[in-house]
Design an enzyme around this catalytic site. Structure first.
Site, PDB file in Angstrom:
ATOM      1  N   GLY A  70      -8.814   3.496 -29.897  1.00 55.84           N
ATOM      2  CA  GLY A  70     -10.187   3.792 -30.302  1.00 55.84           C
ATOM      3  C   GLY A  70     -10.763   4.987 -29.564  1.00 55.84           C
ATOM      4  O   GLY A  70     -11.454   5.826 -30.147  1.00 55.84           O
ATOM      5  N   THR A  71     -10.491   5.077 -28.274  1.00 54.14           N
ATOM      6  CA  THR A  71     -11.067   6.164 -27.475  1.00 54.14           C
ATOM      7  C   THR A  71     -10.590   7.520 -27.984  1.00 54.14           C
ATOM      8  O   THR A  71     -11.384   8.451 -28.167  1.00 54.14           O
ATOM      9  CB  THR A  71     -10.674   5.989 -25.991  1.00 54.14           C
ATOM     10  OG1 THR A  71     -11.123   4.698 -25.571  1.00 54.14           O
ATOM     11  CG2 THR A  71     -11.291   7.057 -25.123  1.00 54.14           C
ATOM     12  N   ASN A 152     -20.035  -3.401 -29.571  1.00 48.68           N
ATOM     13  CA  ASN A 152     -19.109  -4.249 -28.817  1.00 48.68           C
ATOM     14  C   ASN A 152     -19.804  -5.171 -27.820  1.00 48.68           C
ATOM     15  O   ASN A 152     -19.267  -6.199 -27.452  1.00 48.68           O
ATOM     16  CB  ASN A 152     -18.097  -3.374 -28.067  1.00 48.68           C
ATOM     17  CG  ASN A 152     -18.742  -2.232 -27.313  1.00 48.68           C
ATOM     18  OD1 ASN A 152     -19.449  -1.404 -27.898  1.00 48.68           O
ATOM     19  ND2 ASN A 152     -18.532  -2.190 -26.015  1.00 48.68           N
ATOM     20  N   GLN A 181     -14.854  -2.506 -33.455  1.00 50.61           N
ATOM     21  CA  GLN A 181     -15.163  -3.940 -33.401  1.00 50.61           C
ATOM     22  C   GLN A 181     -15.395  -4.525 -34.790  1.00 50.61           C
ATOM     23  O   GLN A 181     -15.542  -5.744 -34.933  1.00 50.61           O
ATOM     24  CB  GLN A 181     -16.395  -4.197 -32.528  1.00 50.61           C
ATOM     25  CG  GLN A 181     -16.212  -3.844 -31.058  1.00 50.61           C
ATOM     26  CD  GLN A 181     -15.218  -4.753 -30.327  1.00 50.61           C
ATOM     27  OE1 GLN A 181     -14.827  -5.821 -30.814  1.00 50.61           O
ATOM     28  NE2 GLN A 181     -14.789  -4.321 -29.155  1.00 50.61           N
ATOM     29  N   SER A 201      -8.998   0.518 -33.684  1.00 51.10           N
ATOM     30  CA  SER A 201      -8.093   0.273 -32.556  1.00 51.10           C
ATOM     31  C   SER A 201      -7.393  -1.054 -32.812  1.00 51.10           C
ATOM     32  O   SER A 201      -8.045  -2.070 -33.041  1.00 51.10           O
ATOM     33  CB  SER A 201      -8.908   0.205 -31.267  1.00 51.10           C
ATOM     34  OG  SER A 201      -8.078  -0.221 -30.214  1.00 51.10           O
ATOM     35  N   HIS A 203      -5.396  -3.010 -30.904  1.00 44.50           N
ATOM     36  CA  HIS A 203      -5.274  -4.110 -29.931  1.00 44.50           C
ATOM     37  C   HIS A 203      -6.484  -5.048 -29.988  1.00 44.50           C
ATOM     38  O   HIS A 203      -6.462  -6.118 -29.385  1.00 44.50           O
ATOM     39  CB  HIS A 203      -5.029  -3.584 -28.507  1.00 44.50           C
ATOM     40  CG  HIS A 203      -6.198  -2.955 -27.823  1.00 44.50           C
ATOM     41  ND1 HIS A 203      -7.048  -3.665 -27.019  1.00 44.50           N
ATOM     42  CD2 HIS A 203      -6.674  -1.687 -27.814  1.00 44.50           C
ATOM     43  CE1 HIS A 203      -7.975  -2.857 -26.524  1.00 44.50           C
ATOM     44  NE2 HIS A 203      -7.762  -1.634 -27.010  1.00 44.50           N
ATOM     45  N   THR A 239       5.299  12.875 -30.172  1.00 39.40           N
ATOM     46  CA  THR A 239       6.253  11.980 -30.829  1.00 39.40           C
ATOM     47  C   THR A 239       5.611  10.625 -31.130  1.00 39.40           C
ATOM     48  O   THR A 239       5.025  10.007 -30.242  1.00 39.40           O
ATOM     49  CB  THR A 239       7.492  11.785 -29.925  1.00 39.40           C
ATOM     50  OG1 THR A 239       8.009  13.075 -29.608  1.00 39.40           O
ATOM     51  CG2 THR A 239       8.558  10.948 -30.609  1.00 39.40           C
ATOM     52  N   CYS A 331     -21.075  -1.065 -11.371  1.00 36.97           N
ATOM     53  CA  CYS A 331     -21.578  -0.526 -10.113  1.00 36.97           C
ATOM     54  C   CYS A 331     -21.464   0.996 -10.153  1.00 36.97           C
ATOM     55  O   CYS A 331     -20.376   1.531 -10.290  1.00 36.97           O
ATOM     56  CB  CYS A 331     -20.743  -1.088  -8.971  1.00 36.97           C
ATOM     57  SG  CYS A 331     -21.584  -0.953  -7.418  1.00 36.97           S
TER      58      CYS A 331
HETATM   59  N1  PLP Z   1     -15.153   1.660 -29.340  1.00 37.79           N
HETATM   60  C1  PLP Z   1     -15.559   0.396 -29.208  1.00 37.79           C
HETATM   61  C2  PLP Z   1     -16.772  -0.081 -29.950  1.00 37.79           C
HETATM   62  C3  PLP Z   1     -14.862  -0.479 -28.380  1.00 37.79           C
HETATM   63  O1  PLP Z   1     -15.271  -1.736 -28.224  1.00 37.79           O
HETATM   64  C4  PLP Z   1     -13.721   0.008 -27.681  1.00 37.79           C
HETATM   65  C5  PLP Z   1     -12.982  -0.850 -26.744  1.00 37.79           C
HETATM   66  O2  PLP Z   1     -13.565  -1.586 -25.969  1.00 37.79           O
HETATM   67  C6  PLP Z   1     -13.329   1.336 -27.883  1.00 37.79           C
HETATM   68  C7  PLP Z   1     -14.071   2.129 -28.713  1.00 37.79           C
HETATM   69  C8  PLP Z   1     -12.138   1.907 -27.193  1.00 37.79           C
HETATM   70  O3  PLP Z   1     -10.944   1.472 -27.818  1.00 37.79           O
HETATM   71  P1  PLP Z   1      -9.524   1.592 -27.082  1.00 37.79           P
HETATM   72  O4  PLP Z   1      -9.508   0.540 -26.037  1.00 37.79           O
HETATM   73  O5  PLP Z   1      -8.524   1.341 -28.156  1.00 37.79           O
HETATM   74  O6  PLP Z   1      -9.430   2.971 -26.537  1.00 37.79           O
END
Ligand code: PLP
Length: 384
Positions: A70-71, A152, A181, A201, A203, A239, A331
């Site tokens: 996702g990131t 999330n 999400q 994403s 996972h 790859t 923190c």
């Molecule tokens: N965006 C949202 C709304 C998420 O909840 C998350 C993961 O917590 C991400 C992006 C990031 O996804 P990833 O862990 O696959 O990089």
């Protein structure tokens, strides 16, 4: 075994997915770009996975870009979308919200620091955003609007159909959504129908870690942010992890097939959990949309236990008692900061600092939730 109620962080690998992952891992696949047999077999595996993902999501194969998660998908959509569309004239305008995941907030901030004009649209006390305000912020010059499908931390959702209707469609404007999400929890094709770019994403839905998708609808222009290969339409060179991609495709199919059943079951379980929790800890606060609000994630609950310490401490105490949940607070520079999402709701500092997220998964049972209520009561000292 502890009770795991932190499925928005990650989910266990599904057995059907694991089977495909191991089978392909052991299949002696080569590099999908190699011309020999092992390479061609790997290419066929990636091609088939792309077809299956496209069919499950109701999109075209050419619209599926595999990434690492996702990131990366969010960063590619935002930096790459802005990169493709911003010209040399006026600073490009980008619209987003303070409720977004850091994977969106940070690249948007960086665009701002590099000269883009960033508009952060406001939200109400439960995380709702007014589509008219989004359109107003975009004006007729925005190149990118990025609003998540589902939050999330608090489970609020954005009505992307209404956002699209307010924005309209025009050349040079991209509507991106972080749907990480939403997959498996909300009807995904209703979301994808309205956007140009969407991040997923795997996972989060029982797929392997390290595989994400950027859906880039036909005609949406995105410039690469990494270089050195022609894979994934040159948007994501490197790859491909063919075995993980094959497994991820199975996770997408299952998530889409089971969305309705998962949502209905989670909604009912969460309603009972909340009823039982309020009965033993009557001063618990719900952060985010009401549970009977249809526009929310069915599996996510954010609650504050004011006067019982900060969330980080609560999560540690609950962990020791056998319940895994998560804290929004972090923190920063030696002092505890509330979650940026809870802060953006405008709730009082002490309540924001004690916000705890509880998120259900496909394996969550009513018995686990009733034990969880018991652990919360014992740990946080409610009535009996
Ligand atoms: N965006 C949202 C709304 C998420 O909840 C998350 C993961 O917590 C991400 C992006 C990031 O996804 P990833 O862990 O696959 O990089």
């Amino acid at each position: 075994m502890p009770i795991h109620l932190d499925h928005n962080a990650t989910t266990p690998l599904r057995p059907e997915v694991r089977e495909v992952l191991l089978e392909q891992w052991d299949a002696g696949l080569g590099n999908p770009s190699s011309v020999h047999g092992a390479g061609r077999r790997a290419r066929a595996v990636v091609d088939e996975a792309r077809e299956r993902v496209a069919a499950a999501l109701g999109v075209d194969e050419g619209e599926v870009v595999f990434t690492s998660g996702g990131t990366e998908s969010d960063n590619l959509a935002i930096l790459g979308g802005h990169g493709a569309l911003s010209g040399r004239g006026e600073p490009a305008r980008v619209v987003s919200s303070r409720l977004e995941h850091p994977a969106v907030v940070e690249p948007v901030r960086r665009l701002g620091a590099a000269g883009a004009r960033v508009e952060w649209v406001g939200n109400d006390a439960v995380g709702r955003i007014d589509p008219a305000e989004v359109a107003h912020a975009a004006g007729d010059g925005a190149v990118l609007v990025s609003l998540m499908a589902a939050n999330n931390e608090i489970g609020s959702t954005n009505d992307l159909g209404a956002v699209r209707a307010a924005l309209g469609r025009r050349e040079g404007l991209l509507l991106h959504t972080d749907a990480v999400q939403a997959l498996g929890r909300l009807p995904i094709s209703d979301i994808l129908a309205h956007v140009d770019l969407a991040s997923l994403s795997l996972h989060k839905v029982g797929g392997p870690l390290g595989v994400g998708i950027l859906l880039r609808r036909a005609g949406a222009r995105v410039a690469p942010r990494t270089f050195g290969g022609s894979q994934e339409a040159e948007l994501r060179p490197g790859t491909e992890n063919a075995a993980a991609i094959a497994a991820a495709a199975v996770a997408v199919e299952l998530a889409v097939q089971e969305t309705e059943a998962f949502a209905a079951r989670s909604r009912a379980l969460l309603a009972d959990f909340w009823r039982d929790l309020v009965a033993v800890l009557p001063d618990v606060h719900l952060n985010g949309p009401r549970l009977d609000d249809a526009a929310r994630l069915p599996n996510t609950l954010n609650v504050s236990f004011v006067g019982r310490g900060d969330a980080r401490m609560l999560v540690t105490r609950l962990d020791l008692a056998g319940l895994e949940v998560s804290a929004g607070s972090a923190c920063a520079s030696g002092s505890l900061e509330p979650s940026h999402v809870l802060a953006a709701l405008g709730i009082a500092q002490e309540r924001a600092l004690s916000g705890v997220r509880i998120s259900l998964g496909r394996g969550t049972t009513a018995a686990e939730l009733s034990t969880a209520v018991d652990i919360l009561r014992r740990t946080l000292g409610g009535t009996t």
